[in-house]
Design a protein around this motif. Sequence first.
Motif, PDB file in Angstrom:
ATOM      1  N   PHE A  72       0.823  -1.215   0.000  1.00  0.00           N
ATOM      2  CA  PHE A  72       0.000   0.000   0.000  1.00  0.00           C
ATOM      3  C   PHE A  72       0.856   1.262   0.000  1.00  0.00           C
ATOM      4  N   TYR A  73       1.984   1.195   0.690  1.00  0.00           N
ATOM      5  CA  TYR A  73       2.903   2.341   0.750  1.00  0.00           C
ATOM      6  C   TYR A  73       3.377   2.712  -0.649  1.00  0.00           C
ATOM      7  N   ILE A  77       2.478   6.204  -3.567  1.00  0.00           N
ATOM      8  CA  ILE A  77       3.472   7.104  -4.147  1.00  0.00           C
ATOM      9  C   ILE A  77       3.743   6.824  -5.624  1.00  0.00           C
ATOM     10  N   THR A  78       4.024   5.571  -5.979  1.00  0.00           N
ATOM     11  CA  THR A  78       4.591   5.258  -7.296  1.00  0.00           C
ATOM     12  C   THR A  78       3.672   5.583  -8.476  1.00  0.00           C
ATOM     13  N   PRO A  79       2.361   5.240  -8.440  1.00  0.00           N
ATOM     14  CA  PRO A  79       1.524   5.598  -9.601  1.00  0.00           C
ATOM     15  C   PRO A  79       1.526   7.100  -9.899  1.00  0.00           C
ATOM     16  N   TYR A 177       8.212  14.887  -6.157  1.00  0.00           N
ATOM     17  CA  TYR A 177       7.325  14.049  -6.964  1.00  0.00           C
ATOM     18  C   TYR A 177       6.122  13.546  -6.182  1.00  0.00           C
ATOM     19  N   PHE A 178       6.008  13.926  -4.899  1.00  0.00           N
ATOM     20  CA  PHE A 178       4.806  13.628  -4.124  1.00  0.00           C
ATOM     21  C   PHE A 178       4.684  14.661  -3.017  1.00  0.00           C
ATOM     22  N   CYS A 179       3.567  14.620  -2.294  1.00  0.00           N
ATOM     23  CA  CYS A 179       3.297  15.617  -1.256  1.00  0.00           C
ATOM     24  C   CYS A 179       4.016  15.234   0.030  1.00  0.00           C
ATOM     25  N   ASP A 180       5.288  15.577   0.093  1.00  0.00           N
ATOM     26  CA  ASP A 180       6.104  15.301   1.266  1.00  0.00           C
ATOM     27  C   ASP A 180       6.038  16.501   2.220  1.00  0.00           C
ATOM     28  N   PHE A 277      14.447   5.968  -3.064  1.00  0.00           N
ATOM     29  CA  PHE A 277      14.919   4.722  -2.475  1.00  0.00           C
ATOM     30  C   PHE A 277      13.969   4.248  -1.390  1.00  0.00           C
ATOM     31  N   TYR A 278      13.504   5.178  -0.548  1.00  0.00           N
ATOM     32  CA  TYR A 278      12.667   4.777   0.585  1.00  0.00           C
ATOM     33  C   TYR A 278      11.233   4.457   0.171  1.00  0.00           C
ATOM     34  N   THR A 279      10.695   5.213  -0.778  1.00  0.00           N
ATOM     35  CA  THR A 279       9.275   5.049  -1.109  1.00  0.00           C
ATOM     36  C   THR A 279       9.007   4.039  -2.217  1.00  0.00           C
ATOM     37  N   THR A 280      10.004   3.723  -3.040  1.00  0.00           N
ATOM     38  CA  THR A 280       9.772   2.800  -4.154  1.00  0.00           C
ATOM     39  C   THR A 280      10.689   1.581  -4.133  1.00  0.00           C
ATOM     40  N   VAL A 281      11.969   1.778  -3.809  1.00  0.00           N
ATOM     41  CA  VAL A 281      12.926   0.665  -3.877  1.00  0.00           C
ATOM     42  C   VAL A 281      12.790  -0.270  -2.682  1.00  0.00           C
ATOM     43  N   ILE A 282      12.703   0.289  -1.462  1.00  0.00           N
ATOM     44  CA  ILE A 282      12.622  -0.554  -0.261  1.00  0.00           C
ATOM     45  C   ILE A 282      11.369  -1.434  -0.265  1.00  0.00           C
TER      46      ILE A 282
END
Length: 316
Positions: A72-73, A77-79, A177-180, A277-282
């Motif tokens: 879900f995480y 983010i990714t889409p 690239y996202f609402c951080d 790295f944290y939101t897509t790779v991990i």
Amino acid sequence: MAKQNDSAVTEFVLQGLTDKPELQLPLFLLFLGIYGVTVVGNAGMIFLITFSSNLHAPMYFFLSNLSAIDLFYSSVITPKLMENFVWEQNVISYPGCMTQLFFFCFFAAAECYMLTAMAYDRYVAICSPLLYNVTMFPKVCSVLVTGVYIMASIGAVPYTICMIMLFFCEDNVIHHYFCDILPLLKLSCSITYISELLLVLVGGFNVFATIMAIIISYAFILCKILQIPSAEGKSKAFSTCGSHLTAVGVSYGSIILMYFKPSSSSNMAQEKVASVFYTTVIPMLNPLIYSWRNKEVRNVLSKAIGMRYGPLQGSN
């Protein structure tokens, strides 16, 4: 300050990772592949653990929840990230931005607390193996997982409320690239002292409370392992913790790189790389780490593939 609840901005434009046209297609294909592996890996892990009686131990119950969090995480983010490579302007509504922020904070905190629960599970398994089934019975595991999601909610709600209270003026381009949290704080035309203080206090508590619990668990585990007389026994005990330690290292390393570095060294390009790295790779790596380094998961996966496609060996 009365206008803080009625922001002049109704939508934001996400700047994305890069504005170089020649990189749009390669990056889109790259992240499409990463997201595909993430979905298949985490959904597959949940499926294996749910339907295989060999994986109904407490450790795999926590692992299935970690896989759900990662699934879900990444989907939060990714889409939206991939839209940056397709559309000329990647627009997100104000409610959509606040919703994405909430779930980003929720799943990020949930990952930290789930890794902490898994560290406790490893502590009980190695330090009190004879009492493992008594200590980690299903009700206790359910309480621990419920506590993980409660703590994640407690961490996410204050951030979201503070962001909703901020006022955003004419500039609506988020340099990310996202609402951080940090890009939104920079974009706001309100006084952000309270929000920045909350970021340090709540974020610091979530990170340091969980990492200290993990360190204490592994301190006891290390002491117990050093008491094992045989080298083979020590190696076997260490191997049961290897996957978890790897996941902890990459997760907390990227968190510290993103949020706990000196402001003088702040660089948006570096922040974006750390965030990717944290939101897509991990979320993609975690199921790979736990499957390829776990013999029981590999055996169940091999049996499932064998039942579907026939034996993996002797096909010639």
